[in-house]
Design a protein around this motif. Structure first.
Motif, short mmCIF file in Angstrom:
data_model
loop_
_atom_site.label_atom_id
_atom_site.label_comp_id
_atom_site.label_asym_id
_atom_site.label_seq_id
_atom_site.Cartn_x
_atom_site.Cartn_y
_atom_site.Cartn_z
N ARG A 15 0.79 -1.11 -0.13
CA ARG A 15 -0.18 0.02 0.20
C ARG A 15 0.93 1.17 0.04
O ARG A 15 1.66 1.45 1.20
CB ARG A 15 -1.01 0.02 1.11
CG ARG A 15 -2.15 -0.69 1.06
CD ARG A 15 -2.85 -1.47 2.30
NE ARG A 15 -3.45 -0.34 3.03
CZ ARG A 15 -4.63 0.55 2.91
NH1 ARG A 15 -5.15 0.08 1.53
NH2 ARG A 15 -4.95 1.50 3.38
N GLU B 258 2.67 1.74 5.56
CA GLU B 258 2.59 0.89 6.79
C GLU B 258 3.57 -0.30 6.62
O GLU B 258 3.34 -1.36 7.14
CB GLU B 258 1.23 0.33 6.75
CG GLU B 258 0.67 -0.42 5.69
CD GLU B 258 -0.83 -1.02 5.78
OE1 GLU B 258 -0.68 -2.23 6.03
OE2 GLU B 258 -1.80 -0.48 5.35
N SER C 80 -9.62 3.45 13.28
CA SER C 80 -8.33 4.40 12.92
C SER C 80 -7.11 3.57 13.33
O SER C 80 -7.07 2.90 14.48
CB SER C 80 -8.45 5.67 13.70
OG SER C 80 -8.15 5.73 14.86
N ALA D 225 -0.24 4.05 11.10
CA ALA D 225 0.36 3.41 10.01
C ALA D 225 1.89 4.14 9.84
O ALA D 225 2.04 5.31 10.00
CB ALA D 225 -0.02 3.43 8.57
N SER E 75 1.03 7.94 9.84
CA SER E 75 -0.10 8.72 9.59
C SER E 75 -1.20 7.65 10.07
O SER E 75 -1.05 6.98 10.70
CB SER E 75 -0.07 8.58 7.83
OG SER E 75 0.50 7.42 7.38
N GLU F 141 -4.60 5.76 9.01
CA GLU F 141 -5.36 4.90 8.17
C GLU F 141 -6.68 4.52 8.57
O GLU F 141 -6.95 4.62 10.07
CB GLU F 141 -4.50 3.78 7.81
CG GLU F 141 -3.38 3.82 6.86
CD GLU F 141 -3.02 2.59 6.36
OE1 GLU F 141 -3.47 1.58 6.26
OE2 GLU F 141 -1.66 2.62 5.50
N ARG G 11 -10.08 1.52 8.90
CA ARG G 11 -10.68 0.29 8.35
C ARG G 11 -12.21 0.22 8.72
O ARG G 11 -12.61 1.17 9.63
CB ARG G 11 -10.21 -0.84 8.94
CG ARG G 11 -8.70 -1.04 8.58
CD ARG G 11 -8.26 -1.44 7.21
NE ARG G 11 -7.09 -1.65 7.03
CZ ARG G 11 -6.02 -0.67 6.71
NH1 ARG G 11 -6.31 0.41 6.41
NH2 ARG G 11 -4.72 -1.18 6.36
N VAL H 142 -4.44 3.51 -2.23
CA VAL H 142 -4.23 4.74 -1.02
C VAL H 142 -4.25 5.92 -1.44
O VAL H 142 -3.30 6.21 -2.37
CB VAL H 142 -3.19 4.33 -0.06
CG1 VAL H 142 -3.44 4.99 1.33
CG2 VAL H 142 -3.01 2.82 0.33
N SER I 101 -10.66 2.41 3.43
CA SER I 101 -9.44 1.94 3.54
C SER I 101 -8.53 2.76 2.54
O SER I 101 -7.13 2.61 2.65
CB SER I 101 -9.31 0.69 3.46
OG SER I 101 -9.60 0.08 2.04
N GLU I 102 -9.13 3.49 1.47
CA GLU I 102 -8.47 4.09 0.71
C GLU I 102 -7.76 5.47 1.08
O GLU I 102 -7.32 6.28 0.38
CB GLU I 102 -9.23 4.38 -0.68
CG GLU I 102 -9.39 2.84 -1.45
CD GLU I 102 -10.38 2.85 -2.48
OE1 GLU I 102 -10.23 1.96 -3.49
OE2 GLU I 102 -11.18 3.69 -2.45
N ARG I 103 -8.44 5.90 2.26
CA ARG I 103 -8.22 7.34 2.61
C ARG I 103 -7.02 7.52 3.53
O ARG I 103 -7.05 6.58 4.59
CB ARG I 103 -9.56 7.95 3.41
CG ARG I 103 -10.72 8.02 2.39
CD ARG I 103 -11.98 8.31 3.19
NE ARG I 103 -13.12 7.75 2.36
CZ ARG I 103 -14.49 7.87 3.10
NH1 ARG I 103 -14.53 8.32 4.38
NH2 ARG I 103 -15.24 7.36 2.24
N ILE I 104 -6.10 8.07 3.55
CA ILE I 104 -4.94 8.41 4.43
C ILE I 104 -4.87 9.89 4.77
O ILE I 104 -4.57 10.61 4.01
CB ILE I 104 -3.65 7.76 3.77
CG1 ILE I 104 -2.41 7.86 4.90
CG2 ILE I 104 -3.36 8.44 2.40
CD1 ILE I 104 -2.45 6.78 5.70
#
Length: 485
Positions: free
Chosen positions: A19, A106, A134, A137, A145, A147, A149, A168, A258-261
């Motif tokens: 990722r 991560e 939350s 990572a 940062s 992440e 789920r 991501v 899960s694609e947001r960081i």
């Protein structure tokens, strides 16, 4: 003493090196930068096309809109071009790639979780609960940062997690964010910049103002006070630093959770965003805001900060103010108590403190709530996230550090109306590192940044030795019984 039964779910969230995001990779030396550009300009257009096609084949499947990202990085070095000739889009993308690199978010660890109910419970079966977790990572250079789920607590109590995307994406940074005047002024006073220059900048601004409003006022004050003094320079630099430390982020609605960081943005957090403690806060009027306290780290100093969101798409990141904003581990209560906000905190790296405020961004006058008592917590104690309201009192999940720097998770119970009163606390750990949980980046550690209550069960996600994350469940009745006794 009988240990409280704890059920460890067969779930482990492990770090995943695949990722990745794209970050700028720009040399600090201008001569090196110019040399790299020169080599790219020396290519023929056909050569540039072939190189770009190779890059597309190798990297396009790893990112959303990779070419748009590389063009953004090209824009960062455009001023160093030494040709007036217009460049083709192909060459701009290729040059952008020369000043870019992948970062595995991560690759080192995925740990220190917190958990809150998801803003949307649509489609959840009766007796179930969708949640957002939350996670901290950590990748190359130990940069941290945030992440996310998504998972489901099923009516029968078992827990499942949604599939995690390969992609991501970092959010758009709002170019003209809004600020709150009162918070700015409080921070000026705290930093010792309560002077005529600061007052002159703030005077024409509304109670809520934008970055462009602020820049205009700063420009006016600078122009009206020439030649500038050292005090003027330092004051205006402080104002710009404060503005940079308060920002807004926005994700496209199409992105999965899960694609947001949330990756470091300001210089305060250049070395990491650490240990976010999310809480679903219900105000007196029934409105819901998700808050998270976290620790910004720049490699030398820490700075506690606050995140606000309603939907996990639009985030406001804000500095916290006041003399009690000094250390890690700040955790907001999920509602006001007797009209005031309440917060757990750590002030001295040893004891657990509590404090109250009329403003969630301003904290003073902490008082000691608990000191270390048992051997397993005799080095120091702290919280493992925001208190949880139960009929018997405020349930506080704690952590204690004992011999060999072993971290265990405990619990305490506070009075509902007066949480400065401790009703009870566990003499033995609720959760201790066992077996493979002991092995990791920092051995012999179990740690959490937040739990939630679902029906009569405590859902407790926890980190294992600063490496990976697991989830445990505890019957609330068993826990409260032990605390009352």
């Amino acid at each position: 003493m009988t240990r409280i039964p704890v059920f460890r779910h067969p779930i482990t969230l492990l770090p995943e090196s695949g990722r990745v995001i794209i970050r700028p990779f720009i040399p600090a030396n201008p001569q090196r930068l110019t040399s790299i550009i020169g080599r790219a300009l020396a290519l023929t257009e056909d050569e540039a096309e072939r190189e770009l096609e190779t890059l597309r084949l190798e990297f396009t499947s790893r990112h959303f809109d990779i070419e748009g990202l590389l063009l953004e990085h090209f824009a960062k070095i455009r001023s160093h071009l030494f040709t007036q000739r217009p460049l083709s889009r192909t060459r701009e993308i290729l040059i952008g790639a020369l000043f870019s690199g992948e970062y595995a978010l991560e690759s080192a660890a995925l740990f220190n979780p917190s958990i809150v109910p998801h803003p949307s419970q649509q489609g959840v079966p009766e007796g179930g609960l969708r949640f957002v977790m939350s996670l901290r990572a950590t990748g190359e250079g130990h940069i941290s940062s945030i992440e996310f789920r998504v998972g489901l607590i099923h009516p029968d109590g078992h827990i499942s997690l949604d599939d995690v995307s390969r992609f991501v994406t970092v959010p758009e940074i709002e170019p003209n964010p809004n600020y709150r005047k009162r918070s700015f002024i409080l921070k000026f006073h705290e930093m010792g910049f309560d002077n005529d220059y600061a007052n002159a900048v703030m005077a024409p601004l509304a109670n809520e103002f934008t970055r462009s409003d602020l820049n205009k006022s700063v420009g006016t004050v600078r122009h009206e006070n020439q030649p500038g003094s050292h005090e003027l320079k330092r004051t205006l630099e402080c104002i710009q630093w404060l503005a940079d430390s308060n920002y807004e982020l926005r994700f496209p609605a199409k992105l999965g959770m899960s694609e947001r960081i949330i990756f470091p943005v300001s210089t305060n957090e250049s070395n990491g965003i650490e240990d976010a403690r999310f809480v679903r806060f219900t105000d007196d009027d029934g409105s819901i805001t998700y808050y998270a306290t976290y620790t910004a780290y720049n490699g030398r100093a820490i700075l506690p900060q606050l995140i606000e969101t309603h939907d996990f798409l639009h985030f406001r990141v804000l500095t916290l103010n006041g003399s009690a904003v000094q250390n890690k581990g700040m955790s907001l209560f999920p509602r006001r108590i007797n009209g005031r906000y309440a917060m757990l905190s750590r002030q001295d790296d040893e004891n657990l403190f509590i404090m109250f405020s009329d403003n969630p961004h301003y904290w003073n006058d902490p008082e000691i709530l608990m000191r270390p008592a048992e051997v397993w917590e005799s080095v120091k104690i702290g919280n493992c996230g925001s208190p949880i309201e139960t009929p018997e009192g405020w349930l506080v999940i704690t952590h204690g550090v004992g011999p060999m720097r072993k971290y265990c998770i405990g619990a305490a119970l506070l009075d509902l109306e007066d949480p400065t009163k401790v009703i009870g606390r566990l003499k033995e750990p609720l959760l201790s590192p066992e077996g493979l949980e002991r092995e990791g980046y920092v051995p012999n550690v179990v740690y959490s940044c937040g739990s939630l209550l679902h029906g009569d069960t405590l859902i407790l996600p926890y980190a294992m030795s600063d490496k990976a994350t697991a989830i445990a469940s505890v019957a609330l009745a068993d826990l409260l019984s032990a605390l009352r006794n």
